[in-house]
Write a protein that holds these residues in place. Structure first.
Motif, short mmCIF file in Angstrom:
data_model
loop_
_atom_site.label_atom_id
_atom_site.label_comp_id
_atom_site.label_asym_id
_atom_site.label_seq_id
_atom_site.Cartn_x
_atom_site.Cartn_y
_atom_site.Cartn_z
N LEU A 75 2.08 5.05 -7.58
CA LEU A 75 0.88 5.06 -8.42
C LEU A 75 -0.18 6.04 -7.94
O LEU A 75 -1.22 6.17 -8.59
N ASP A 76 0.04 6.69 -6.81
CA ASP A 76 -0.93 7.62 -6.22
C ASP A 76 -2.27 6.94 -5.98
O ASP A 76 -3.33 7.51 -6.21
N LEU A 77 -2.22 5.70 -5.50
CA LEU A 77 -3.43 4.97 -5.13
C LEU A 77 -3.55 4.99 -3.61
O LEU A 77 -2.67 4.52 -2.91
N ARG A 78 -4.66 5.53 -3.13
CA ARG A 78 -4.87 5.62 -1.69
C ARG A 78 -5.60 4.36 -1.21
O ARG A 78 -6.82 4.26 -1.32
N LEU A 79 -4.83 3.40 -0.72
CA LEU A 79 -5.38 2.14 -0.22
C LEU A 79 -5.22 2.03 1.29
O LEU A 79 -5.13 0.94 1.83
N GLY A 80 -5.19 3.18 1.94
CA GLY A 80 -5.01 3.16 3.39
C GLY A 80 -6.16 2.48 4.12
O GLY A 80 -5.96 1.95 5.22
N PHE A 81 -7.36 2.46 3.50
CA PHE A 81 -8.49 1.81 4.16
C PHE A 81 -8.25 0.32 4.36
O PHE A 81 -8.79 -0.28 5.29
N VAL A 82 -7.40 -0.28 3.51
CA VAL A 82 -7.08 -1.70 3.67
C VAL A 82 -6.32 -1.90 4.99
O VAL A 82 -6.62 -2.83 5.76
N LEU A 83 -5.37 -1.04 5.27
CA LEU A 83 -4.62 -1.14 6.52
C LEU A 83 -5.51 -0.86 7.73
O LEU A 83 -5.34 -1.48 8.79
N ILE A 84 -6.45 0.07 7.57
CA ILE A 84 -7.37 0.35 8.68
C ILE A 84 -8.22 -0.87 8.99
O ILE A 84 -8.40 -1.24 10.16
N THR A 109 0.82 -1.21 0.00
CA THR A 109 0.00 0.00 0.00
C THR A 109 0.86 1.27 0.00
O THR A 109 0.51 2.26 -0.65
N LEU A 110 1.98 1.24 0.70
CA LEU A 110 2.86 2.40 0.69
C LEU A 110 3.48 2.61 -0.69
O LEU A 110 3.60 3.74 -1.17
N LEU A 111 3.85 1.53 -1.35
CA LEU A 111 4.40 1.64 -2.71
C LEU A 111 3.35 2.15 -3.69
O LEU A 111 3.65 2.96 -4.57
N CYS A 112 2.12 1.68 -3.53
CA CYS A 112 1.05 2.15 -4.41
C CYS A 112 0.79 3.64 -4.21
O CYS A 112 0.52 4.37 -5.18
N GLY A 118 1.30 7.12 6.47
CA GLY A 118 2.23 7.27 5.36
C GLY A 118 1.51 7.34 4.02
O GLY A 118 1.86 8.13 3.14
N VAL A 119 0.46 6.52 3.86
CA VAL A 119 -0.32 6.56 2.62
C VAL A 119 -0.97 7.92 2.45
O VAL A 119 -0.97 8.50 1.35
N ILE A 120 -1.53 8.46 3.51
CA ILE A 120 -2.20 9.77 3.44
C ILE A 120 -1.21 10.87 3.09
O ILE A 120 -1.48 11.73 2.24
N LEU A 121 -0.06 10.86 3.73
CA LEU A 121 0.90 11.94 3.53
C LEU A 121 1.63 11.83 2.20
O LEU A 121 2.10 12.84 1.66
N LEU A 122 1.75 10.62 1.65
CA LEU A 122 2.44 10.44 0.38
C LEU A 122 1.54 10.70 -0.82
O LEU A 122 2.04 10.89 -1.94
N SER A 123 0.24 10.72 -0.63
CA SER A 123 -0.70 10.86 -1.74
C SER A 123 -0.90 12.34 -2.09
O SER A 123 -0.74 13.22 -1.26
N ASP A 124 -1.28 12.56 -3.36
CA ASP A 124 -1.64 13.90 -3.82
C ASP A 124 -3.15 14.07 -3.68
O ASP A 124 -3.92 13.22 -4.13
#
Length: 259
Positions: free
Chosen positions: A55-64, A48-51, A117-123
């Motif tokens: 790729l600018d894919l916000r998949l943080g909900f998976v980790l939640i 998810t962090l790599l995505c 990290g996903v939130i802060l890395l995404s645009d």
């Protein structure tokens, strides 16, 4: 007659071993039992962090969702599974409950950091917002804007608090026979907690706006909106994160006493 001197090999002084407490043995036992599951969770977090970064894919909900399910995923299907092994290792049931709670909390913290990290890395495009974001127009920029760093931090604190509340509400069922703790039930409780926190956020904002308007301290309408936003987020965040951590600590003590 000549005597032969025996060659003796000097032995290294033995290093004293650190004393192993029952809680430390219980943590080691839980880590060995569930290392495969934590490896899978670590893989999900890396992907998810790599995505998010590439790729600018916000998949943080998976980790939640993984963090929410963690108490159910680590629960024993049969409570007496491994009881003889714990007894042989000198681990009491109370120590097992403490170790399981500490391990779940640590795993949830790592998954929350991964989501952050996903939130802060995404645009984030203008107009997009978190579920806990309150859009406030200003005289300089009355249109929709992108979430600020403060909005990100508030959202991280809100869903972290919701995870802590969920763990506090359902975590004890993992140590109670016949409770039937499942990942589906954990997710349902989490969504209910988020709904309640959203209601608290809205009511706090309306109450703060009403008090600000009645006081007449500032005639600037944008100042009223900013004050209501800040007050609503402060109240909701304190109830979510502070209340969730406090509830989890108190509930953990209760689980240990009942063990």
């Amino acid at each position: 007659m000549t005597g032969r001197t025996a060659n003796t090999v000097p032995q290294r002084p033995s290093t004293p071993q650190r004393p192993s407490t029952p809680l430390r043995r219980a943590l080691g036992h839980e880590l060995r039992r569930h290392r495969d599951l934590f490896a899978v969770y670590g893989t999900f977090m890396t992907v998810t962090l790599l995505c998010a970064d590439l790729l600018d894919l916000r998949l943080g909900f998976v980790l939640i969702l993984l963090a929410v399910r963690l108490p159910a995923d680590l629960a024993d299907p049969v409570l007496e599974n491994g009881a003889q092994l714990r007894s042989a290792l000198g681990i009491s049931r109370a120590d097992a409950v403490r170790a399981r709670t500490v391990l779940i909390s640590a795993g949830q913290l790592l998954l929350v950091l991964g989501t952050a990290g996903v939130i802060l890395l995404s645009d984030w495009a203008p107009g997009t917002q978190h579920w806990s974001t309150i859009q406030v127009a200003t005289s300089q920029n009355p249109g929709p804007t992108s979430p600020t760093l403060r909005d990100h931090l508030v959202d991280i604190g809100m869903f972290s608090g919701a995870i802590a509340w969920t763990h506090a509400l359902i975590g004890g069922d993992a140590f109670r026979p016949g409770a039937g703790l499942t990942g589906r039930r954990a997710v349902s409780v989490y969504l209910g907690v988020c709904l309640l926190l959203g209601i608290v956020l809205s009511l706090s904002g309306m109450l703060a706006a009403e008090l600000q308007l009645r006081s007449g301290a500032d005639d600037d309408p944008y100042a009223h909106l900013r004050f209501s936003k800040d007050a609503a987020q402060a109240i909701a965040l304190s109830l979510a994160l502070g209340g969730g951590i406090t509830a989890l600590v108190l509930r953990c003590r209760r689980w240990v006493r009942r063990a």
